[in-house]
Design an enzyme around this catalytic site. Structure first.
Site, PDB file in Angstrom:
ATOM      1  N   LEU A   1     -22.441 -37.170 -10.804  1.00  0.00           N
ATOM      2  CA  LEU A   1     -23.095 -36.380 -12.011  1.00  0.00           C
ATOM      3  C   LEU A   1     -22.641 -34.882 -11.390  1.00  0.00           C
ATOM      4  CD1 LEU A   1     -26.537 -37.509 -12.592  1.00  0.00           C
ATOM      5  CD2 LEU A   1     -24.575 -38.271 -13.790  1.00  0.00           C
ATOM      6  N   GLY A   2     -21.491 -34.862 -10.937  1.00  0.00           N
ATOM      7  CA  GLY A   2     -20.942 -33.498 -10.617  1.00  0.00           C
ATOM      8  C   GLY A   2     -21.663 -32.500  -9.946  1.00  0.00           C
TER       9      GLY A   2
ATOM     10  N   ALA B   1     -19.516 -29.623  -7.854  1.00  0.00           N
ATOM     11  CA  ALA B   1     -19.081 -28.670  -8.777  1.00  0.00           C
ATOM     12  C   ALA B   1     -20.209 -27.742  -9.169  1.00  0.00           C
ATOM     13  CB  ALA B   1     -18.650 -29.371  -9.898  1.00  0.00           C
ATOM     14  N   ALA B   2     -21.578 -28.408  -9.608  1.00  0.00           N
ATOM     15  CA  ALA B   2     -22.454 -27.448 -10.076  1.00  0.00           C
ATOM     16  C   ALA B   2     -22.838 -26.328  -8.966  1.00  0.00           C
ATOM     17  CB  ALA B   2     -23.614 -28.299 -10.599  1.00  0.00           C
TER      18      ALA B   2
ATOM     19  N   ASP C   1     -14.624 -31.587 -13.319  1.00  0.00           N
ATOM     20  CA  ASP C   1     -15.908 -31.381 -13.000  1.00  0.00           C
ATOM     21  C   ASP C   1     -16.089 -29.870 -12.917  1.00  0.00           C
ATOM     22  OD1 ASP C   1     -15.760 -34.050 -12.247  1.00  0.00           O
ATOM     23  OD2 ASP C   1     -16.960 -33.679 -10.515  1.00  0.00           O
TER      24      ASP C   1
HETATM   25  O1  PMV Z   1     -18.018 -38.440  -8.709  1.00  0.00           O
HETATM   26  P1  PMV Z   1     -17.684 -36.851  -9.004  1.00  0.00           P
HETATM   27  O2  PMV Z   1     -18.508 -36.282 -10.088  1.00  0.00           O
HETATM   28  O3  PMV Z   1     -17.219 -36.326  -7.835  1.00  0.00           O
HETATM   29  O4  PMV Z   1     -16.448 -37.231 -10.083  1.00  0.00           O
HETATM   30  C1  PMV Z   1     -14.988 -37.631  -9.350  1.00  0.00           C
HETATM   31  C2  PMV Z   1     -14.246 -37.582 -10.695  1.00  0.00           C
HETATM   32  C3  PMV Z   1     -12.717 -38.273 -10.054  1.00  0.00           C
HETATM   33  O5  PMV Z   1     -11.962 -38.246 -11.110  1.00  0.00           O
HETATM   34  C4  PMV Z   1     -12.595 -39.480  -9.446  1.00  0.00           C
HETATM   35  C5  PMV Z   1     -12.051 -37.367  -9.189  1.00  0.00           C
HETATM   36  C6  PMV Z   1     -11.655 -35.735  -9.695  1.00  0.00           C
HETATM   37  O6  PMV Z   1     -11.740 -34.683  -9.121  1.00  0.00           O
HETATM   38  O7  PMV Z   1     -11.366 -35.758 -10.931  1.00  0.00           O
END
Ligand code: PMV
Length: 338
Positions: free
Chosen positions: A117-118, A121-122, A164
């Site tokens: 759910l990122g 990044a948040a 993200d």
């Molecule tokens: O699991 P998350 O929310 O960190 O998403 C990862 C998404 C990927 O495409 C697998 C990696 C990225 O940086 O885009």
């Protein structure tokens, strides 16, 4: 004292393939990380993190960067969380031209860590915003997105897309293809999230896909096919009225693409028994479509269902620790105080 918050996200389509330049469409959701930054008179950084949900537990600790709190959770997750905060502070110092700036930082988040759910990044987006504002050098959301991407890129050893961080900074639905990022208009989609209480190791999962892709042409074709699904999804979204309640036909079309996308992610080895079980529970309950979201391996699925059925079914599904409706967050990063 400056407090900023930024939303988490679900991937409607395109995770993993986005790492190789295919487009992806993440959507920000109303689950936020809040970061408080208070400049210090010295160059130290002190981090207090509360309510970082890990594995369904709540971690409370209070220590300087480099110290390790005495909590019963996976060290890798905790180290990762601290690494992101460290990287955010470095970006804020660089952006503000204040290499020796010190901060007292507090992090609160209602986004489960490492669950797709990122959350990272948040935290990074809200952290850079709070720290640069605290130094009197606020950045635009696009600059924040770029700085946050660079922070994630460093922590994840170059295995990160802009998806993200751009989504968390801008809010709403976005499309990301390589360095090309833009906000797109979508109707308010009825997302339901199922969480298995666990987390996946993003670095290992991305590396696994990379290996398959270099070993087998059909795995490389699978990545390209995920891109085709995203392009088809964009075409459907582009034709929809963003201000109208989404019609059943639109949801059915998007749902079919989500189901297909999940199948291909599963073929690439990034699903898990718990994720497949929640995906099937959602489909059996009448969801228009369901797929894992984020890196996979454990964590969350996202389904489309305007009725309460999917959420109810998920809450009775073995292996589902939490099920909730996730509203589209139209606002990205924002100042909460002062
Ligand atoms: O699991 P998350 O929310 O960190 O998403 C990862 C998404 C990927 O495409 C697998 C990696 C990225 O940086 O885009």
């Amino acid at each position: 004292m400056t407090v900023c918050s930024a939303p988490g996200k679900v991937y409607l389509f395109g995770e993993h393939a986005v790492v190789y330049g295919e487009p992806a469409v993440p959507c920000a959701i109303e689950r936020r990380a809040r970061v408080t930054a208070e400049p210090r008179s010295d160059d130290h950084v002190r981090v207090e993190a509360e309510d970082l949900s890990l594995d369904g537990f709540t971690v409370e600790y209070d220590g300087a960067v480099g110290d390790h709190p005495d909590v019963d959770v996976e060290r890798s997750l905790l180290d990762a969380a601290m690494g992101y905060i460290d990287a955010a502070v470095s970006q804020a110092r660089e952006a503000a031209g204040a290499p020796d700036a010190g901060f007292d930082i507090a992090v609160e988040s209602d986004i489960p860590l490492g669950a797709g759910l990122g959350s990272s990044a948040a935290v990074v987006v809200a952290g850079i915003d709070a720290a640069t504002r605290a130094l009197g050098e606020p950045l635009s959301p696009r600059e924040l997105a770029d700085r946050a991407y660079r922070a994630e890129y460093d922590v994840q050893d170059g295995q990160a897309s802009r998806a993200d961080t751009f989504c968390s900074a801008m809010g709403g639905a976005v499309r990301v293809e390589g360095d090309d990022c833009e906000r797109i208009e979508t109707p308010n989609l009825p997302f339901v999230v199922g969480f298995d209480g666990g987390a996946g190791d993003t670095g290992a999962l991305v590396a696994g896909v990379r290996e398959l892709k270099s070993e087998y042409d059909f795995a490389a074709d699978t990545v390209t096919s995920i891109g085709d699904i995203v392009r088809e999804g964009e075409r459907i979204l582009g034709a929809a009225d963003p201000d109208a309640e989404p019609e059943a036909e639109l949801l059915a079309e998007l749902g079919d693409l989500m189901n297909f996308n999940h199948g291909l992610l599963s073929a690439l080895g990034v699903s898990a028994r718990s994720l497949d079980s929640m995906v099937w529970a959602a489909r059996d309950a009448g969801a228009h479509g369901a797929k894992l979201t984020g890196a996979g391996g454990g964590g969350c699925i996202v389904a489309l269902d305007p009725t309460p059925e999917t959420k109810t079914a998920l809450s009775f599904t073995q292996g589902c620790a939490d099920a909730f409706r996730a509203e589209l967050a139209t606002e990205g990063v924002r100042v909460e105080a002062p």
